[in-house]
Design a protein around this motif. Structure first.
Motif: not given
Length: 1490
Positions: A90-91, A93, A99, A105, A108, A129-130, A133, A147, A149-150
């Motif tokens: 995730l980081n 991204v 991404s 994708t 993920l 974390s999400i 962001q 981004d 998509q996270t």
């Protein structure tokens, strides 16, 4: 090879080999590496060219190797390593920007599938974390749009956390510091944090919307997310809306359907509509943006349609939202309904809702337009509703051009539905003030015309449905559709030619249509005949087949179509020649070209004259239509007169026998046919002569000295270039007409075999033949009068004037002599006729009674309107008529000639009477003729369209008749003549009353017709109005230069009423001409309703002053005067006057304690002769006010959706609260005065029909009061407020002054029923009252029930002055023990209805706690005392009601004690039924008592 590559390769080889030892070796190798080294491999792989594929392979290898051990133990190193791996992904991204790669994708998505391998208590690390962001300013914006998509992992993580029963680790600001929270607590924290991160970017908004279906959200959080989504949608490009709406519709299928649909409809009804209008108004550069908005809206409609097909509950919820009045009918909602109508399941429901909404809007506007009792704000709101509705619908029609093909069939269907709805309403509503006001019919026609213009695909469907409806519907319903087709032909003739095949199919049914529909259809498609010879030839073929049909209707249609076809052809050729004349230059003059043109005979007329000749052998009705059609044809094409003359002359010779020594020129016996002892008219000779007279008048004169007839007042002038030689047929017809005129004027009744010796009895065959002949002779004399008057108008002075006057007097004398002879000798003992009224002729009485003649009042007269006015003016201005003694009159007429010379005024009176009667018949004929509603100018002219010129002259003649003291209107005939004409009237009655009354009736008919056609100013003149407009424009400097139509109408109505009508009313009252006053009052009320409130008040005060000073005994005049006073006074003065009148009426009628007086001291019109009339009129006015009150209450109902946050936030609500409060205050004031008015009635000694009317009005009043009280009760979800002081006063006045005396009034009526049950007519009266009294009791208690409910909610006692109801349908007398409990329950209900008056007195003495204790003590003591009293009573009475509206049972009347033994079983059944109802009442009383 790097170790990460080695791991990936080994994992792939392991997948193929599936060896256990190899798996453990790889796992041990991975676990032997430090964690930071494994995570650094992710960073190194993210720098490769195919970073997404590399990360996916590496992550998949680690999850395959470490996943099983992580699932076995959440605390193992494998689980922690996989968690750090997901967080690292995730980081990357934000740090590495990978991404954009599709493989990332997939990575993920793979991690999402393996989330169950991670420890649930550590999942908040991924969520944090999400969210971290998302807190970045550039998250998912611009180039970082991927981004979002996270967010794919967020719903699954939150679901696992919410399902976890253990505490979770929440990371703090320091990575090494964590805190433990419950899963639900952390879920609320994460959701609040997400909501606080708004505004979201476009990709994030779409992603979050799609995630809501999988997130564990409560109802409150879901509503907050929806509010945030709809708020953020205003900042998103319209191209993104379909995807968001699609996700919302998917979410609605999972739950919270109402809120989601509410938000979608609210957003696209207002916010999106406003934004699209703003983008459209920015300039031509934004045109594509507006078009894209419309295309986006069409895509959304498709999404909604697809979602409803998959889940019908969505469609039902949309219907419920709109049905509950959550939204106004905006363009988007209308489009949604059209889209739903494409689904078979919702087609009928959607169309009915749209139809009801449009019909209700137009009905409310029409009701509020002329209502003076409604607030101005509500009137404005009704007008805005209609305007908004029309704009929304027409906007939808225009928007469908942007690819909305799926709603076009529904749009066409809705247009036809509106036309048919308006047609059905017009059949039921005959009291419409104006047929020219915009209505559903106009809206439907406009929708179809615009759809026909915009959509090429819809044109064939519109023509096809129009064809089917024209063929299948009734004439009243098909006429609007035919007019719509005619407008399409006029606007788009070339396009309509493409649908000729459909028109031919419609013409195939032409012979079977109603004559009105057939004539309108041919007139509508007439312009196409000149553009398509094929269609014209087919129409001729259809007409030929119809002409030879067996049914008379088919031949009538054929004749009408034939005439319309010839007229259309000639009018088209004349227009083409006129265009060629205008375009040509340096040629002969227009008159020469016109002359050469008119010499050409139309070829189509020559081809079809055989069909015209065939009509002369058909029924009398067809011949009449032919004679009228020839006149119209010659009006359009003067050269067709030659063919018309050649056609009529041989036919006329069959009945015209000329001989020098013969006194009878016309064979009327050949015009009649005897069939089955019945007399049938075979040849309408009077219509034939009328046609000949008009055709001769239309021809130019040969020389000045020739004794021809000048043309009447037509709307054209003949040119000298039309001076051509006479055809033999024309000359022969002219000579024949002159001979007929000479013989009829200078002959006698014996020459016509119409003297006193003939039999005119309807009982004999000879009498019926003579009656039909007399009818024709009277029509011929009217034609001769018309020709003579035309000559007088042509030569007002000179030698010919005297001869024309002599002929006129002799002709009118013969007319009246024949009329009186027929009327006198038709009155045989076996043929009873009603007395001849002064306003109705003798021949009319004969026709009405015998049944062999047509209705004389509604038949169009042969005397034209212009000549009728000339006769009326001639009778007024002719002071002396010079009649020579040497006039060529036969000996039998010498005495009549001498009487004319002795009494010129008598003949002037007869002339005026004939002119007035003719005008009245013409107006009635124009009003009753359904064809007169057509827009064909020739048809209107022929069928009496010139009635409009009668308005102003008739009004001036009436003013002269009432105001002047000399002249023909003030002349009184001798007693012998009065008795002779009035058939037994009193000698003291003046002869002018009949003439004045007829003038008033004629004026009233003109007013009604002008009001219906909305041409009042055109009929009654505009000269004075224009002068007033100029003065007003000069005063308003700097204002608007043009007055609105409504202002001009008000000014004209005020001037006409003040300068013309009001002086007439005063003179009529002064002369005691009460019947004339009664008729004229209708015009006064109609004009007064169009005035401003201040102008209305002046006329209302004038009428009120007359009510005080005049002592009238004529009920009609009293009712009219009082109605003017009450109806023209603006609120609340009208009800104040009604209350004052009811107080004086109470004194005249009397009460049980007070004796009645003879006449009121304040209002002299209230006396013993007029008391019942005034009472009925006041109750009628009260009932009309209650009707407006019911409508106002329906408008004040609060929409249930107002409690929803979505609708209040997203919809811009109109300023409804201010107008609502104003309307409620006005409603409560008027109801309070109404209660005071009826409180006077309840004290009167009313009997008969007035008492029954009072009971019915009381029922309506309590219905309205119950609805008003229910309106004050807040629905669920609202905050209950205390009603206004006006409402509290209304409740107090109602309970104190009306409800309590009303029970006594009903008891007296029931007592009178028992005493007078044996009188004549009492049985029917008792039956009516048996239905009315229980109904009234039910509504009284229903009103009190709502008052009790409102009292509990507001803690305000509204029943302080209420009385326990005592009137019931049945009274049960029983000595058993079961009567004790109901008695106690009665007292409990009394305490519930009258809550402790003693407690109110104790408020000043102590605290609220002491007051409550006193109430409890008093209540308990009251119960004990009542029970003791009931125990002592031997036969307690228990009264209960039967709510007859709620129960579908018949009224049961108890038999008397002396009935036969056979009725005992019926008594047993009756008592069982009564006890069942009694138990139900006990349950209700226990409920309210508790």
């Amino acid at each position: 090879m790097a170790f990460d590559d080695e791991i990936v390769e080994e994992s792939k080889a392991m997948a193929y080999s599936q060896g256990t030892g190899l798996n453990q070796r790889l796992i041990d190798m991975v676990l032997s590496k430090p964690d930071h080294l494994l995570l650094q491999a992710l960073e190194s792989r993210s720098r490769k060219p195919a970073a997404g594929q590399a990360l996916l392979e590496y992550s998949r290898a680690l999850f395959v190797l470490l996943g099983p051990s992580a699932r076995r133990s959440d605390s193992s190193r494998s689980a922690a390593l996989l968690l750090r791996l997901v967080i690292k992904l995730l980081n990357l991204v934000q740090d590495v920007r990978v991404s954009a790669d599709r493989k990332f994708t997939e990575c993920l998505e793979f991690a999402l599938q393996e989330l169950d391998a991670l420890p649930r208590k550590s999942l908040p690390h991924i969520v944090e974390s999400i969210l971290h962001q998302m807190e970045r300013p550039n998250f998912a914006f611009g180039s970082d749009a991927d981004d979002a998509q996270t967010l794919l992992l967020l719903p699954r993580c939150l679901s696992l956390i919410a399902a976890s029963s253990q505490h979770v680790e929440v990371p703090g600001s320091d990575e090494n510091v964590t805190s433990d929270l419950a899963g639900s607590e952390y879920l609320n924290r994460a959701l609040k944090r997400m909501l606080s991160l708004t505004p979201w970017s476009k990709p994030a908004l779409l992603k979050i919307t799609s995630m809501l279906r999988e997130m564990p959200l409560s109802e409150s959080y879901l509503l907050e997310f929806l509010n945030a989504i709809f708020t953020q949608m205003q900042n998103v490009e319209p191209i993104e809306y379909p995807a968001i709406v699609y996700q919302l519709l998917l979410l609605a299928s999972k739950g919270s359907m109402r809120n989601i649909l509410l938000g979608i409809l609210a957003f696209f009804s207002h916010s999106f509509s406003v934004s699209s209008e703003v983008s459209k108004s920015k300039g031509p550069g934004k045109k594509s943006s507006a078009e894209s908005c419309r295309q986006v809206e069409g895509t959304i409609l498709l999404h909604i349609n697809f979602a409803v097909k998959q889940n019908p509950a969505l469609g039902q919820e949309i219907l419920n939202l709109v049905r509950s009045r959550c939204f106004p009918l905006t363009s988007f909602i209308f489009s949604v309904f059209l889209s739903l109508a494409r689904i078979q399941r919702f087609e009928e429901i959607a169309m009915n809702l749209l139809k009801a909404a449009a019909t209700k809007a137009y009905q409310d506007w029409k009701l509020s337009r002329y209502s003076s009792s409604l607030p101005s704000g509500l009137k404005k709101q009704c007008l805005e509703d209609v305007t908004t509705l029309e704009q929304a619908i027409m906007k939808t029609v225009q928007n469908t051009a942007f690819g909305w093909d799926h709603v076009i069939p529904s749009l066409v269907n809705f247009g036809f539905t509106m036309i048919e709805t308006a047609a059905e309403a017009s059949l039921c509503d005959h009291a419409a003030k104006s047929s020219q006001l915009p209505s559903c019919k106009d809206l439907g026609a406009k929708i179809l015309r615009t759809t026909f213009e915009v959509h090429e695909l819809a044109r064939d469907e519109i023509i096809e449905q129009s064809k089917c409806r024209i063929i299948g519907l009734k004439p009243e319903q098909s006429l609007p559709i035919i007019r719509m087709v005619g407008q399409l032909v006029q606007d788009y003739p070339r396009i309509m030619l493409e649908h000729v095949s459909r028109l031919k199919e419609c013409l195939d049914y032409y012979a079977f249509l109603h004559p009105t529909s057939a004539s309108s259809l041919f007139g509508s498609i007439g312009p196409l005949f000149q553009l398509s010879s094929d269609l014209q030839g087919y129409a001729v073929l259809v007409l030929r087949k119809a002409m030879f049909g067996k049914e008379a209707t088919a031949r009538i249609n054929a004749l009408q179509g034939l005439v319309n076809l010839l007229i259309a052809e000639r009018a088209s050729k004349a227009q083409n020649d006129l265009d060629s004349l205008l375009n040509s230059s340096n040629e002969a003059s227009c008159s020469q070209q016109e002359h050469s043109y008119f010499r050409k005979t139309p070829s189509l007329l020559h081809e079809l004259k055989g069909l015209l000749r065939r009509c002369l052998s058909q029924q009398a009705k067809i011949r009449e239509l032919l004679y009228k059609g020839l006149i119209k044809l010659v009006l359009v094409d003067p050269t067709a007169a030659d063919i018309a003359f050649n056609l009529l002359w041989p036919h006329f010779c069959r009945y015209y026998k000329f001989a020098e020594n013969s006194n009878i020129l016309l064979d009327l016996g050949g015009c009649l046919r005897i069939q089955s002892n019945s007399v049938l008219v075979e040849e309408p000779l009077d219509h034939l002569i009328f046609s000949i007279h008009n055709l001769l008048t239309l021809q130019p004169q040969e020389e000045e000295g020739h004794n021809t007839f000048s043309e009447p007042v037509f709307d054209f002038s003949l040119s000298q270039d039309l001076e051509v030689g006479r055809m033999p047929a024309a000359s022969s017809l002219r000579d024949a007409f002159l001979n007929v005129r000479k013989k009829f004027i200078h002959g006698s009744l014996s020459d016509l075999s119409m003297d006193k010796s003939q039999d005119f009895s309807a009982e004999t065959l000879e009498g019926r033949i003579n009656l039909e002949k007399a009818h024709m002779y009277l029509g011929i004399y009217e034609i001769l009068v018309d020709s003579i008057v035309s000559e007088l108008a042509k030569h007002p002075s000179g030698s010919s004037k005297g001869e024309a006057e002599k002929d006129l007097l002799c002709c009118i004398s013969m007319y009246y002599t024949l009329e009186e002879t027929v009327q006198k000798h038709a009155s045989s003992p076996g043929n009873r006729l009603r007395p001849l009224e002064s306003s109705i002729s003798a021949s009319l009485s004969v026709k009405l009674q015998s049944g062999f003649m047509q209705n004389f009042e509604t038949k169009m007269p042969f005397l034209s309107a212009a000549n009728s006015l000339y006769l009326l003016q001639y009778a007024q201005n002719s002071e002396g008529l010079e009649i020579s003694r040497n006039t060529h009159v036969p000996t039998s007429q010498r005495n009549d000639q001498e009487s004319v010379q002795k009494d010129i005024m008598g003949y002037r009176y007869r002339i005026a009477l004939l002119a007035t009667r003719t005008c009245l018949r013409r107006v009635k004929g124009a009003a009753s003729a359904s064809v007169a509603q057509c827009e064909d100018p020739w048809e209107l002219k022929e069928l009496g369209g010139d009635w409009k010129i009668l308005g102003k002259p008739i009004l001036e003649a009436l003013s002269a008749a009432v105001t002047t003291s000399s002249g023909v209107f003030s002349w009184s005939v001798e007693r012998k003549e009065r008795v002779k004409q009035g058939r037994g009237k009193k000698p003291t009655e003046e002869g002018r009353e009949g003439l004045v009354l007829m003038l008033v009736k004629c004026l009233d008919e003109i007013w009604r017709l002008a009001q219906r056609k909305n041409c009042i100013i055109e009929v009654f003149g505009q000269a004075s109005t224009n002068h007033q407009e100029k003065d007003l424009m000069e005063e308003n400097e700097g204002g608007c230069n043009n007055l609105t139509e409504a202002t001009s109408e008000q000014m004209f109505s005020q001037e006409l009423l003040s300068k013309k009508i009001q002086p007439l009313l005063e003179q009529l009252l002064r002369r005691s001409q009460f019947r004339e006053f009664e008729v004229l009052s209708g015009i006064t009320l109609g004009l007064g309703s169009r005035l401003h409130s201040l102008q209305m008040k002046a006329f209302g005060l004038w009428a009120e002053a007359n009510c005080k000073t005049l002592k009238l005994t004529f009920n009609g005049a009293v009712k009219a005067l009082m109605k003017i006073a009450v109806c023209l006074l603006p609120p609340p003065d009208d009800l104040v006057l009604a209350h004052a009148l009811s107080q004086e009426l109470l004194k005249v009628i009397g009460t049980d304690e007070q004796e009645p007086i003879e006449i009121s001291g304040t209002y002299h019109v209230i006396n013993a002769s007029t008391k019942n009339c005034i009472a009925g009129s006041l109750l009628q006015h009260v009932e009309s006010i209650l009707t407006n009150a019911d409508w106002l209450i329906s408008k004040l109902k609060l929409p249930p959706s107002a409690k929803s946050d979505l609708s209040t936030d997203l919809l811009t609500q109109p300023h409804f609260e201010v107008s609502r409060m104003e309307s409620e205050v006005a409603l409560h004031k008027r109801l309070e005065i109404l209660v005071l008015v009826l409180s006077n009635f309840v004290q009167m000694n009313l009997t008969g029909a007035v008492a029954e009317q009072f009971l019915r009005v009381s029922v309506r009043l309590y219905k309205c009061l119950a609805a008003t009280t229910k309106l004050c009760i807040a629905p669920k979800g609202y905050k209950q407020t205390v009603p206004s002081d006006k409402f509290q006063m209304l409740a107090e006045v109602t309970c104190k002054k009306l409800t309590a005396p009303l029970y006594n009034f009903m008891a007296v009526m029931q007592r009178d029923q028992q005493e007078n049950c044996q009188t004549k007519g009492a049985v029917n009266k008792i039956k009516r009252e048996v239905r009315t009294i229980p109904n009234l009791v039910f509504h009284v208690e229903d009103y009190e029930r709502y008052l009790i409910q409102l009292s509990r909610l507001t803690k305000v006692n509204f029943l302080r002055h209420a009385k326990r109801s005592t009137a019931r349908d049945f009274k049960i007398l029983d000595n058993g023990k079961k009567c004790k409990q109901p008695a106690a329950n009665e007292n409990m209900r009394e305490e519930a209805a009258e809550p402790d008056a003693a407690a109110e007195d104790s408020e000043r003495e102590g605290s609220r706690e002491e007051q409550e204790s006193e109430e409890e003590q008093n209540g308990s003591q009251g119960d004990v005392n009542v029970q003791d009293e009931d125990e002592e009573e031997e036969a307690p009475s228990i009264r209960f009601r039967r709510p007859m509206e709620k129960r579908g049972r018949k009224t049961v009347v108890r038999d008397s004690d002396d009935e036969a033994e056979g009725n005992k079983r019926q008594h047993v059944d009756l008592w069982l039924l009564m006890w069942v109802e009694y138990e139900e009442v006990l349950q209700v009383e226990e409920f309210y008592g508790s």
